[in-house]
Design a protein around this motif. Structure first.
Motif, PDB file in Angstrom:
ATOM      1  N   VAL B  51     -19.586 -74.942  42.584  1.00 51.64           N
ATOM      2  CA  VAL B  51     -18.481 -75.663  41.939  1.00 51.64           C
ATOM      3  C   VAL B  51     -18.974 -76.584  40.880  1.00 51.64           C
ATOM      4  CG1 VAL B  51     -17.205 -76.261  44.184  1.00 51.64           C
ATOM      5  CG2 VAL B  51     -19.041 -77.947  43.450  1.00 51.64           C
ATOM      6  N   ILE B  52     -17.926 -77.118  39.743  1.00 51.05           N
ATOM      7  CA  ILE B  52     -18.279 -77.783  38.623  1.00 51.05           C
ATOM      8  C   ILE B  52     -17.389 -79.045  39.301  1.00 51.05           C
ATOM      9  CG2 ILE B  52     -17.964 -78.287  36.243  1.00 51.05           C
ATOM     10  CD1 ILE B  52     -17.989 -75.353  35.634  1.00 51.05           C
ATOM     11  N   ILE B  60     -21.035 -81.503  36.073  1.00 50.26           N
ATOM     12  CA  ILE B  60     -22.055 -80.917  36.787  1.00 50.26           C
ATOM     13  C   ILE B  60     -21.989 -79.817  37.723  1.00 50.26           C
ATOM     14  CG2 ILE B  60     -24.161 -81.609  38.356  1.00 50.26           C
ATOM     15  CD1 ILE B  60     -24.173 -83.539  36.337  1.00 50.26           C
ATOM     16  N   GLY B  61     -22.415 -78.570  37.487  1.00 51.80           N
ATOM     17  CA  GLY B  61     -22.430 -77.382  38.118  1.00 51.80           C
ATOM     18  C   GLY B  61     -23.330 -77.350  39.286  1.00 51.80           C
ATOM     19  N   ILE B  62     -22.740 -77.199  40.645  1.00 50.12           N
ATOM     20  CA  ILE B  62     -23.523 -77.205  41.761  1.00 50.12           C
ATOM     21  C   ILE B  62     -23.339 -76.152  42.643  1.00 50.12           C
ATOM     22  CG2 ILE B  62     -23.836 -78.615  43.791  1.00 50.12           C
ATOM     23  CD1 ILE B  62     -22.504 -81.035  42.705  1.00 50.12           C
TER      24      ILE B  62
END
Lengths: 601, 89
Positions: B51-52, B60-62
């Motif tokens: 997810v972003i 933040i991309g996670i």
């Protein structure tokens, strides 16, 4: 003259490098931090009565020593005699950036905040009350825009002013636990709500672009299209400009030959200079336009902020290879040059992930292989040349994926580092940054042509012109031929059973471009003859398009150049791993090339 | 009410982080970025692999696995959901 020692620090993507470049220009000293291969940039310049030295610390989010970069910065702050720390802050993401600032202030060292990207902030209609921010933090804050070069003098003036004041004797970095981090962020939230006016959460341009570029369905295809355009430009536009370079080289070569004959030098010396050096080095220089365009595109992708989106998009696919999406970035850089690509695996925290990424990088066809593709695809596949050259990239990626999947299956306890990546604001790439990036690579290429390829060309000329009987007229009797012939039986199943090819492949270990100059030298090709001469000679010994295709595949996959191997050894500090990798690459190249040849011949 | 994993959240909606349960290193990595218990986030994008989120003004991309370990809840004020400017677009 008073000396002033400054340290530049800040979050990744805060514009620190742009600011550093703005101050220092060309006056730069690049070295490595002790024990690691992370670049340490230093520069000195004079301002009024001060001699100012700036050290650029790595981009980090905190000083909690979680990564190597953080450890380096922490050690530097604690142990070096710094007069003032300049913390560069991205004003458009003030909240996150202030965490590091608080940690720095806590050390007791003199800190000045450089509030960067004020232009972006203004455009958004946000207002930051600088005075209030200074009061709350208890340090000086200077608004700047590194991109527009505004506020630079004010920043230095403020730094000079602060340097005479508080200087801490015993600087110690405190490592925060969860409670302390929360406390700091609570404090920051309070500061931001008081100092920032008009802070609206609204959809910004970056979000709109991201809706397209990270789209669930179209995101990946768009990435593939972008990369295809990059390679297409590299080959088509590059080849177009290359034509003019060849004309220039022909002119120079003829002139030199004319002059040398005029002076009355012996044929051996003329042969060394014209056939050895000019053919070898000059032939490589004509590929400069291709290399230039490729690195220009890569610089653009990196500086615009797109690369971290790629890490996010590719996370799912990289997961299948047992790697995090971040590992995708070194692999893309690998299309340019394996050396910086191997170094950039530093962003991966686990050694295992790093090694596995290093294994895959050589499969991403580097720019040094472009000359090989351009020459052989051009000669043997005429109008399909670009297509054939592009197919090498696909084959490389495919082999990389297969290798990745297999090694991941073999390795039972793969502990993948999980992706956490900041997606910075998109920005128009900064001209100076791009120019520097591309110029550095072009300079490397020119240096390589002037050193490794120059020496390899001379060495090769020697091996081919000297035999057991001394100086030989016929290369067949040279040491090179004798050695090459030993390898012929091994290379025959792969369609490469020619001693000249064997010698060329070995010389390619010095640098991949050397394969091309070697073949020119080996077959005694006058490089100004547009390559058709080489085609005629090769065809006459039964070297067909399929052989050319196999040669390209072999070059794509076999051992990377000495510089890459040395870098891998340096980075992993393991001879065993490096040797295993070399053996693996040779077997891989031989195996796949043989497979292709046996199927299609 | 309304506790769920970050990966189950809806795109363009705003949430509050309830709890993070992952290994300590990953937790610290998230924390220094300001991803903490009680932090407001907006989900910008969701894929199968991650997810972003928008948190404290940055994106933040996670990874999916980490987002599974982040527990979130809807923010309510007087029994009504907080409006999110991203929703209508």
């Amino acid at each position: 003259m008073e000396n002033l020692n400054l340290a530049f620090i800040g979050n990744p993507n805060c514009g620190k490098t742009t600011l550093f470049n703005a101050y220092t220009g060309a006056n730069l000293k690049v070295a490595n931090w002790p024990g690691v291969t992370i670049e340490k940039k230093e520069s000195e310049f004079n301002y009024n009565n001060f001699s100012i030295k700036i050290t650029d610390l790595p981009g980090i989010y905190s000083l909690n020593s979680y990564s190597i970069e953080e450890q380096i910065s922490r050690k530097y702050i604690e142990e070096e005699n710094i007069d003032v720390i300049v913390d560069i802050i991205d004003a458009s993401s003030l909240e996150r950036n202030l965490y590091l600032a608080l940690q720095l202030i806590e050390t007791g060292q003199a800190v000045v905040l450089a509030l960067n990207m004020m232009d972006v902030v203004k455009k958004r209609g946000m207002k930051i009350n600088i005075k209030k921010l200074e009061d709350k933090l208890g340090i000086k804050v200077v608004p700047i825009s590194a991109k527009n070069r505004s506020g630079l003098d004010e920043l230095i003036e403020t730094v000079i002013e602060c340097s005479s004041k508080n200087k801490a004797d015993n600087v110690k970095v405190k490592i925060d636990n969860e409670e302390e981090i929360t406390k700091k962020y609570d404090f920051i939230s309070k500061i931001v709500s008081e100092c920032v006016e008009n802070k609206k959460e609204r959809e910004e341009l970056t979000d709109k672009i991201d809706k397209v570029l990270t789209h669930n369905v179209f995101g990946l295809p768009i990435f593939i299209v972008i990369m295809s355009i990059v390679f297409l430009l590299t080959f088509t536009l590059g080849d177009f400009i290359k034509g003019y370079f060849e004309l220039a080289l022909e002119f120079v070569s003829n002139k030199v030959l004319y002059i040398l004959q005029g002076i009355g030098l012996g044929p051996a010396v003329i042969s060394l200079i014209v056939d050895g050096i000019i053919t070898g080095v000059g032939g490589i220089l004509t590929f400069l336009p291709n290399i230039f365009i490729l690195f220009l595109c890569l610089a653009f992708l990196e500086d615009s902020g797109y690369m971290s989106r790629v890490a996010y998009l590719m996370n799912g696919i990289m997961e299948k290879l047992g790697l995090s999406g971040k590992a995708c970035i070194p692999m893309i850089l690998g299309f340019g040059c394996s050396v910086p690509a191997v170094m950039s695996t530093r962003t991966l925290k686990s050694d295992k992930d790093r090694r596995r990424t290093m294994m895959l990088i050589p499969c991403m066809s580097c720019s040094a292989k472009i000359p090989i593709y351009v020459l052989f695809a051009g000669l043997f596949f005429q109008k399909y040349a670009t297509l054939v050259a592009l197919s090498m990239y696909l084959i490389g990626i495919l082999v990389g994926i297969i290798v990745g999947v297999i090694t991941q299956k073999l390795d039972k306890d793969v502990k993948r580092e999980k992706l956490i990546v900041e997606l910075p604001e998109y920005k128009m790439p900064d001209f100076k940054t791009i120019r520097k990036y591309v110029w550095d690579k072009v300079k490397d290429y020119l240096e390589k042509a002037g050193t490794i390829i120059f020496l390899a060309s001379i060495l090769l000329w020697g091996v081919l012109n000297i035999g057991p009987t001394g100086f030989v007229e016929n290369a067949e009797e040279s040491f090179g031929a004798i050695f090459g012939k030993i390898l012929v039986p091994i290379l025959k199943p792969a369609g490469l059973g020619y001693w000249q090819i064997a010698v060329a492949l070995i010389s390619g270990l010095a640098a991949k471009e050397v394969v091309v100059s070697s073949i020119n030298v080996l077959y005694g090709i006058d490089i100004t003859a547009n390559g058709t001469e080489l085609y005629t000679i090769l065809s006459s010994v039964g070297f067909k398009p399929i052989n050319a295709f196999c040669l390209m595949i072999f070059c794509l996959l076999y051992v990377p150049c000495i510089a890459t191997m040395a870098t891998i050894k340096n980075e992993t500090k393991s001879n065993a791993f490096t040797l295993r990798l070399i053996a693996f690459q040779i077997l891989l190249a031989w195996g796949i090339t043989t497979l292709v040849y046996q199927i299609f011949v | 009410m309304g506790f769920m994993n970050l990966s189950k959240g809806i795109t363009n909606e705003q949430y509050i982080i309830n709890n993070i349960t992952t290994d300590s290193i990953t937790k610290t990595r998230l924390q220094v970025l300001g991803i903490l218990k009680g932090t407001k986030i907006i989900i910008l994008n969701k894929r199968r692999s991650g997810v972003i989120i928008k948190v404290r003004g940055t994106r933040i991309g996670i990874d999916k696995k980490i987002s599974n370990s982040i527990n979130i809840r809807r923010e309510e004020k007087n029994g009504k959901l907080e409006p999110c400017i991203y929703r209508q677009s």
